[in-house]
Motif scaffolding. Structure first.
Motif, mmCIF file in Angstrom:
data_model
loop_
_atom_site.group_PDB
_atom_site.id
_atom_site.type_symbol
_atom_site.label_atom_id
_atom_site.label_comp_id
_atom_site.label_asym_id
_atom_site.label_seq_id
_atom_site.Cartn_x
_atom_site.Cartn_y
_atom_site.Cartn_z
ATOM 1 N N LEU A 121 0.824 -1.206 0.000
ATOM 2 C CA LEU A 121 0.000 0.000 0.000
ATOM 3 C C LEU A 121 0.856 1.253 0.000
ATOM 4 O O LEU A 121 1.736 1.418 0.843
ATOM 5 C CB LEU A 121 -0.913 0.006 1.243
ATOM 6 C CG LEU A 121 -1.711 1.287 1.499
ATOM 7 C CD1 LEU A 121 -2.694 1.531 0.363
ATOM 8 C CD2 LEU A 121 -2.428 1.214 2.838
ATOM 9 N N LYS A 122 0.582 2.134 -0.948
ATOM 10 C CA LYS A 122 1.183 3.463 -0.978
ATOM 11 C C LYS A 122 0.089 4.472 -0.620
ATOM 12 O O LYS A 122 -0.880 4.645 -1.361
ATOM 13 C CB LYS A 122 1.758 3.772 -2.363
ATOM 14 C CG LYS A 122 2.972 2.937 -2.731
ATOM 15 C CD LYS A 122 3.520 3.368 -4.093
ATOM 16 C CE LYS A 122 4.754 2.554 -4.468
ATOM 17 N NZ LYS A 122 5.304 2.955 -5.785
ATOM 18 N N LEU A 123 0.239 5.107 0.526
ATOM 19 C CA LEU A 123 -0.799 6.017 0.996
ATOM 20 C C LEU A 123 -1.051 7.155 0.011
ATOM 21 O O LEU A 123 -2.185 7.614 -0.136
ATOM 22 C CB LEU A 123 -0.404 6.578 2.366
ATOM 23 C CG LEU A 123 -0.399 5.565 3.522
ATOM 24 C CD1 LEU A 123 0.021 6.247 4.818
ATOM 25 C CD2 LEU A 123 -1.760 4.914 3.684
ATOM 26 N N LYS A 124 -0.003 7.597 -0.675
ATOM 27 C CA LYS A 124 -0.170 8.687 -1.636
ATOM 28 C C LYS A 124 -1.099 8.256 -2.770
ATOM 29 O O LYS A 124 -2.013 9.005 -3.157
ATOM 30 C CB LYS A 124 1.195 9.098 -2.189
ATOM 31 C CG LYS A 124 1.127 10.256 -3.174
ATOM 32 C CD LYS A 124 2.522 10.634 -3.674
ATOM 33 C CE LYS A 124 2.436 11.766 -4.683
ATOM 34 N NZ LYS A 124 3.794 12.141 -5.200
ATOM 35 N N VAL A 237 -5.150 -4.535 13.176
ATOM 36 C CA VAL A 237 -5.517 -4.243 11.785
ATOM 37 C C VAL A 237 -4.863 -2.957 11.297
ATOM 38 O O VAL A 237 -4.030 -2.960 10.380
ATOM 39 C CB VAL A 237 -7.057 -4.163 11.630
ATOM 40 C CG1 VAL A 237 -7.415 -3.739 10.206
ATOM 41 C CG2 VAL A 237 -7.686 -5.501 11.941
ATOM 42 N N VAL A 238 -5.256 -1.832 11.890
ATOM 43 C CA VAL A 238 -4.792 -0.538 11.394
ATOM 44 C C VAL A 238 -3.301 -0.354 11.626
ATOM 45 O O VAL A 238 -2.565 0.096 10.738
ATOM 46 C CB VAL A 238 -5.597 0.601 12.051
ATOM 47 C CG1 VAL A 238 -5.108 1.954 11.545
ATOM 48 C CG2 VAL A 238 -7.078 0.430 11.759
ATOM 49 N N GLY A 239 -2.827 -0.694 12.824
ATOM 50 C CA GLY A 239 -1.407 -0.534 13.134
ATOM 51 C C GLY A 239 -0.492 -1.271 12.169
ATOM 52 O O GLY A 239 0.432 -0.670 11.597
ATOM 53 N N PRO A 240 -0.698 -2.571 11.936
ATOM 54 C CA PRO A 240 0.162 -3.285 10.975
ATOM 55 C C PRO A 240 0.084 -2.749 9.555
ATOM 56 O O PRO A 240 1.092 -2.740 8.836
ATOM 57 C CB PRO A 240 -0.372 -4.724 11.054
ATOM 58 C CG PRO A 240 -0.953 -4.839 12.416
ATOM 59 C CD PRO A 240 -1.544 -3.492 12.693
ATOM 60 N N ILE A 241 -1.107 -2.280 9.118
ATOM 61 C CA ILE A 241 -1.230 -1.724 7.763
ATOM 62 C C ILE A 241 -0.369 -0.470 7.629
ATOM 63 O O ILE A 241 0.373 -0.299 6.647
ATOM 64 C CB ILE A 241 -2.699 -1.414 7.438
ATOM 65 C CG1 ILE A 241 -3.472 -2.709 7.231
ATOM 66 C CG2 ILE A 241 -2.800 -0.550 6.181
ATOM 67 C CD1 ILE A 241 -4.949 -2.499 6.954
ATOM 68 N N LEU A 242 -0.465 0.422 8.599
ATOM 69 C CA LEU A 242 0.334 1.646 8.557
ATOM 70 C C LEU A 242 1.823 1.340 8.664
ATOM 71 O O LEU A 242 2.651 1.990 8.023
ATOM 72 C CB LEU A 242 -0.103 2.599 9.669
ATOM 73 C CG LEU A 242 -1.548 3.119 9.577
ATOM 74 C CD1 LEU A 242 -1.864 4.025 10.758
ATOM 75 C CD2 LEU A 242 -1.775 3.846 8.262
ATOM 76 N N LEU A 243 2.178 0.342 9.472
ATOM 77 C CA LEU A 243 3.578 -0.052 9.592
ATOM 78 C C LEU A 243 4.106 -0.589 8.268
ATOM 79 O O LEU A 243 5.226 -0.260 7.845
ATOM 80 C CB LEU A 243 3.730 -1.109 10.682
ATOM 81 C CG LEU A 243 5.140 -1.700 10.861
ATOM 82 C CD1 LEU A 243 6.140 -0.603 11.247
ATOM 83 C CD2 LEU A 243 5.134 -2.809 11.913
ATOM 84 N N GLY A 244 3.312 -1.425 7.591
ATOM 85 C CA GLY A 244 3.735 -1.945 6.289
ATOM 86 C C GLY A 244 3.905 -0.850 5.261
ATOM 87 O O GLY A 244 4.862 -0.867 4.476
ATOM 88 N N SER A 245 2.998 0.120 5.254
ATOM 89 C CA SER A 245 3.124 1.242 4.324
ATOM 90 C C SER A 245 4.361 2.079 4.628
ATOM 91 O O SER A 245 5.062 2.536 3.713
ATOM 92 C CB SER A 245 1.870 2.116 4.394
ATOM 93 O OG SER A 245 1.960 3.207 3.516
ATOM 94 N N TYR A 246 4.667 2.256 5.906
ATOM 95 C CA TYR A 246 5.867 3.005 6.293
ATOM 96 C C TYR A 246 7.132 2.263 5.868
ATOM 97 O O TYR A 246 8.085 2.867 5.366
ATOM 98 C CB TYR A 246 5.854 3.222 7.805
ATOM 99 C CG TYR A 246 7.123 3.855 8.351
ATOM 100 C CD1 TYR A 246 7.335 5.225 8.239
ATOM 101 C CD2 TYR A 246 8.107 3.080 8.962
ATOM 102 C CE1 TYR A 246 8.501 5.811 8.734
ATOM 103 C CE2 TYR A 246 9.264 3.648 9.453
ATOM 104 C CZ TYR A 246 9.452 5.015 9.341
ATOM 105 O OH TYR A 246 10.613 5.591 9.826
ATOM 106 N N MET A 247 7.135 0.948 6.038
ATOM 107 C CA MET A 247 8.303 0.147 5.634
ATOM 108 C C MET A 247 8.519 0.236 4.125
ATOM 109 O O MET A 247 9.664 0.276 3.664
ATOM 110 C CB MET A 247 8.099 -1.311 6.062
ATOM 111 C CG MET A 247 8.162 -1.539 7.553
ATOM 112 S SD MET A 247 7.786 -3.260 7.995
ATOM 113 C CE MET A 247 9.076 -4.137 7.106
ATOM 114 N N GLN A 248 7.433 0.275 3.366
ATOM 115 C CA GLN A 248 7.581 0.372 1.917
ATOM 116 C C GLN A 248 8.231 1.685 1.519
ATOM 117 O O GLN A 248 9.002 1.754 0.560
ATOM 118 C CB GLN A 248 6.216 0.240 1.243
ATOM 119 C CG GLN A 248 6.301 0.192 -0.272
ATOM 120 C CD GLN A 248 4.946 0.341 -0.928
ATOM 121 O OE1 GLN A 248 4.307 1.372 -0.808
ATOM 122 N NE2 GLN A 248 4.497 -0.700 -1.611
ATOM 123 N N THR A 249 7.921 2.734 2.261
ATOM 124 C CA THR A 249 8.494 4.042 1.956
ATOM 125 C C THR A 249 9.957 4.136 2.378
ATOM 126 O O THR A 249 10.789 4.674 1.636
ATOM 127 C CB THR A 249 7.682 5.147 2.652
ATOM 128 O OG1 THR A 249 6.307 5.057 2.231
ATOM 129 C CG2 THR A 249 8.222 6.529 2.302
#
Length: 408
Positions: A121-124, A237-249
């Motif tokens: 997931l890319k938040l942008k 749910v929300v915490g791991p999703i945001l963590l994965g998106s941060y790791m991708q960045t």
């Protein structure tokens, strides 16, 4: 075919006969893209990822064979859940090691599943797509949190489920859309970007909406700790999703290396969590409270399963089947009434009909004393994926209509 232009001089009074001049060939360029026309410059950019898949040739190198094998293995999710459910009925002790470590083992498994989702997931990109198509996304999210909870309550009352099973069915109905819906939408030739954004939005909204709706609809049957449900949803749910998106960045190379393995890992973890372990735990408890308890210990596995299906377990399976059928059917009808195109209708139908049953299992095991509350979400992992896969392959053979659709 080449074009040539013959240049001749105007006749003059001093020359009695025309002179021949050399022909100058004008060579047609082999690559017309070097000289784009004005019409091409006015074309709008392609905004739909699905249209790019349908009309453009891939610009990236061919995917390695081993990645295709991993992807194919991940697509067998319904088969894994079905096999696990059969084994759980016949010999539940096979998965006892996982059940004994509950609820921490459930929370950890779901957290890793959501982390796998966040890695892609890319938040942008997510926010850009949301701004482009707010109406269709908001409509789908609204349908998710109105159609399913309403039918969860109606079906539980119509079938006369026990309080624990009623709470379990309502909890399942109040869960967000599951990631399996994105795969089914792709198979069904639906609007994949819409499906993905709907899954993300409903998942983020589950922190508030899932506990709130469960409290309103199921609070009359058993005490519901809405705050505890909200905190657990945020953590797993929300915490791991945001963590994965941060790791991708921050660590793109690392994420790129592990991303091919994440879908298969998530599928196996989800199968273990929802399709096998909680299901096997409840089969054991149901055996002690149903007609099957009177069977001889040496009875065949077929007789045991037949006895279970003829009792309360069969009623639970019927309620879950009706719930998902209502989600698929009413979701499609609602999208059609709203004026969406065929691709959007399919995406909304699949997204509404397929729930994050793993979240329901985790919340039921962590916040309710009765283990029967987890039975409807666990049964959903099997029934939902079979129904969704069948619907997806049915729609795959029907070409979506090329009609006008609302994109905003």
């Amino acid at each position: 075919m080449s074009l040539s232009l013959c240049l001749t001089s105007l006749p003059s009074s001093s020359s009695s006969s025309p002179r021949s001049h050399p022909r100058i060939p004008l060579i047609k360029p082999r690559n017309p893209a070097i000289f784009p026309s004005r019409k091409l410059s006015k074309l709008q950019p392609i905004r739909s990822v699905q249209e790019q898949f349908d009309h453009q040739q891939p610009l990236t190198p061919t995917t390695p064979k081993w990645e295709n094998m991993l992807s194919a293995a991940a697509s067998l999710y319904p088969l894994y859940v079905t096999a696990g459910g059969v084994v759980a009925c016949v010999k539940p002790s096979v998965f006892g090691w996982f059940v004994e470590r509950s609820p921490d083992s459930y929370s950890l498994s779901l957290g890793l599943i959501m982390l796998s989702m966040g890695l892609t997931l890319k938040l942008k990109d997510f926010f850009n797509l949301f701004l482009e198509r707010p109406f269709s996304i908001l409509f789908g999210c609204l349908a998710q949190y109105t159609i399913m909870p309403t039918f969860g309550l109606i079906i539980s009352k119509a079938l006369g489920l026990s309080p624990s099973l009623t709470v379990g069915l309502i909890l399942l109905a109040c869960c967000p859309g599951g990631t399996a819906s994105n795969v089914v939408t792709l198979i069904a030739r639906g609007d994949v970007p819409l499906s993905i954004v709907m899954t993300i939005c409903t998942t983020l909204g589950a922190v508030i909406l899932t506990p709130l709706l469960t409290k309103i609809l199921a609070g009359a049957y058993v005490p519901v700790n809405a705050a505890g449900l909200s905190i657990s949803t945020l953590q797993v749910v929300v915490g791991p999703i945001l963590l994965g998106s941060y790791m991708q960045t921050m660590f793109p190379e690392v994420v790129k290396a592990i991303t091919p393995f994440s879908p298969l890992f998530a599928v196996l973890a989800a199968s273990l969590l929802a399709g096998r372990d909680i299901f096997s735990e409840n089969v054991v408890r149901l055996k002690s409270s149903m007609v099957s308890a009177s069977l001889a210990s040496d009875a065949s596995p077929f007789l045991k399963i037949q006895s279970l299906l003829s009792g309360e377990l069969g009623l639970v399976m019927l309620s879950v089947l009706l719930l998902h059928f209502a989600g698929f059917f009413v979701g499609y009808i609602a999208a059609a009434i709203a004026g969406f195109g065929e691709r959007q209708r399919r995406a909304i139908s699949v997204e509404v009909g397929m729930q994050n049953s793993s979240l329901g299992v985790v919340l039921a095991a962590s916040h309710f004393s009765s283990p029967l509350v987890a039975l409807p979400p666990a049964m959903s992992a099997l029934i939902m994926n079979i129904m969704g896969s069948c619907l997806g392959f049915y729609w795959r053979n029907i070409n979506p209509e090329a009609d006008g659709s609302k994109q905003g």
